[in-house]
Design an enzyme around this catalytic site. Structure first.
Site, PDB file in Angstrom:
ATOM      1  N   HIS A 102      -3.055   7.646   3.322  1.00  0.00           N
ATOM      2  CA  HIS A 102      -3.499   6.349   2.805  1.00  0.00           C
ATOM      3  C   HIS A 102      -4.916   6.103   3.321  1.00  0.00           C
ATOM      4  O   HIS A 102      -5.220   6.384   4.477  1.00  0.00           O
ATOM      5  CB  HIS A 102      -2.551   5.260   3.306  1.00  0.00           C
ATOM      6  CG  HIS A 102      -2.962   3.869   2.924  1.00  0.00           C
ATOM      7  ND1 HIS A 102      -3.339   3.531   1.640  1.00  0.00           N
ATOM      8  CD2 HIS A 102      -3.053   2.723   3.654  1.00  0.00           C
ATOM      9  CE1 HIS A 102      -3.638   2.245   1.597  1.00  0.00           C
ATOM     10  NE2 HIS A 102      -3.482   1.734   2.806  1.00  0.00           N
ATOM     11  N   ASN A 116      -9.992   0.552   0.241  1.00  0.00           N
ATOM     12  CA  ASN A 116      -8.534   0.587   0.224  1.00  0.00           C
ATOM     13  C   ASN A 116      -8.032   0.139  -1.152  1.00  0.00           C
ATOM     14  O   ASN A 116      -8.122  -1.037  -1.487  1.00  0.00           O
ATOM     15  CB  ASN A 116      -8.007  -0.332   1.334  1.00  0.00           C
ATOM     16  CG  ASN A 116      -6.490  -0.342   1.424  1.00  0.00           C
ATOM     17  OD1 ASN A 116      -5.805   0.207   0.566  1.00  0.00           O
ATOM     18  ND2 ASN A 116      -5.981  -0.969   2.462  1.00  0.00           N
ATOM     19  N   CYS A 150       0.804  -1.238   0.000  1.00  0.00           N
ATOM     20  CA  CYS A 150       0.000   0.000   0.000  1.00  0.00           C
ATOM     21  C   CYS A 150       0.828   1.276   0.000  1.00  0.00           C
ATOM     22  O   CYS A 150       0.320   2.340  -0.352  1.00  0.00           O
ATOM     23  CB  CYS A 150      -0.941   0.020   1.206  1.00  0.00           C
ATOM     24  SG  CYS A 150      -2.156  -1.286   1.165  1.00  0.00           S
TER      25      CYS A 150
END
Ligand code: COA
Length: 358
Positions: free
Chosen positions: A249, A279, A111
């Site tokens: 994020h 996500n 990520c």
């Protein structure tokens, strides 16, 4: 002194929307649980591979910067869901864009891949190795999703965005960064089936089993990101009051709120779009950045703070000073190929290919 200004930006979102109610048709879950625990209402399921999303994002970012692909010296693609391992994703993008002068590399830190890629491109520019770079952050993580596991299937989605960096004498672009990795916890997020070693175990590539310790990742994400935020503020001798916008994020609304609180930045100076997309792994920060620009949330000369975490467990925070220009120089009419399936149909097709009927 040379800096690396962000002069172009563009995103590419797959059109098929999978709502929480769609997930509840084949999983023991419900909209109330998902929204209250994560903030996520819907996510996108891509009908095309990462190469398509990356190409459209790149074309939009180049138009926004007013650059031709042949002027690029470097392409960095941050992701963990590449079309191929060999040859790499960035070389495919070089070919598609006609960016024949660009060195091309991939970066995988899950990520955090976009921000780690930004660090790489920034370092190449600041040391004079290249002058212009394209940085992609994107993911087709739903291809590797275990749609039978409600603990992870509700959390993720697909998406991609790109930025263009250009050398400048002005003090802007990435001004400070802190990167790290808690490898003692790397076992808390493992996607079994995404790597070459599974081929020898008789497992079909892409047929995955997610090992995912949500609460432990949550705890470490908050500690890692808020520590990194404090470090970059200290590195520039500034405080949370100097931050105009946090572009974090986007994994979970509650994580974003906890990090903002620890960093001392009120949520009205935080950009959140996790409710729309879930996500998107490497795609979250660049897509959030592009949307913050589109919505006028990034002002000329703004100071941005971008914290992230991912499998590894990698963590980081980046401090960016924006330039004068907050609107694109130009646009392009390049679009993704049309999608004739619903998101639910795309999920069912993907699972059928793995021999599972949802
Ligand atoms: N629908 C309904 N119930 C669910 C569910 C779902 N989709 N997923 C889990 N549950 C259940 C669990 O089985 C558990 O039930 P139990 O109490 O009967 O055992 C209960 O909900 C609570 O589960 P828990 O894991 O403690 O919830 P949580 O509040 O910690 O939230 C996450 C779980 C995953 C949302 C949260 O931990 C998180 O966001 N972690 C970070 C993960 C992340 O972002 N990783 C990406 C790395 S980039």
């Amino acid at each position: 002194m040379t800096y690396a200004a962000i002069t172009g930006w563009g995103k590419s979102m797959p059109p098929a929307v999978l709502a929480n109610a769609d997930l509840a048709t084949f999983l023991d879950t419900n909209d109330e649980w998902i929204t209250s625990r994560t903030g996520i209402s819907e996510r996108r399921i891509s009908h095309v591979p990462l190469s398509e999303l990356a190409y459209v994002s790149a074309m939009r970012a180049l138009a926004a910067a007013g650059l031709n692909a042949s002027e690029l010296d470097l392409i960095v693609v941050g992701s963990c869901s590449y079309d191929d391992q060999v040859p790499n994703q960035a070389s495919g993008l070089q070919a598609r864009l006609g960016a024949r002068n660009a060195a091309s590399m991939d970066v995988n830190t899950a990520c955090t891949s976009f921000l780690y890629s930004l660090s790489c491109a920034n370092a190449f520019i600041r040391t004079g190795v290249v002058k212009r770079a394209l940085v992609i952050g994107g993911e087709i993580i739903t291809t590797f999703m275990d749609w039978q596991n409600r603990g992870v299937a509700v959390l993720f989605g697909d998406g991609c965005a790109a930025v263009v960096l250009e050398a400048t004498d002005r003090e802007e672009g990435l001004l400070a960064e802190k990167l790290g990795c808690d490898s003692d916890a790397r076992g808390t997020l493992v996607v079994e089936g995404m790597g070459a070693r599974y081929a020898n175990m008789g497992r079909m590539l892409g047929s995955t089993n997610w090992i995912f310790e949500g609460p432990e990742i949550f705890k470490r994400a908050v500690i890692g990101m808020s520590g990194a935020c404090a470090d970059v503020l200290a590195a520039r001798s500034i405080t949370a009051d100097d931050i105009d916008l946090v572009v974090p994020h986007q994994a979970n609304q509650r994580i974003i709120e906890a990090v903002a609180k620890r960093a001392g930045v009120p949520m009205d100076r935080g950009y959140v779009n996790v409710h729309r997309y879930g996500n998107m792994s490497a795609g979250t920060v660049p897509v959030a950045l592009v949307e913050a620009l589109d919505e006028g949330r990034v002002k000329p000369n703004a100071t941005l703070l971008m914290p992230a975490f991912g499998a590894g467990l990698t963590w980081c925070a980046h401090l960016v000073r924006w330039g004068e220009r907050v609107t694109p120089k130009d646009t392009t009419d390049v679009e993704l190929p049309p999608c004739d399936k619903t998101a639910l149909e795309l999920v069912r097709i993907a699972m059928r290919a793995k021999g599972i009927q949802l």
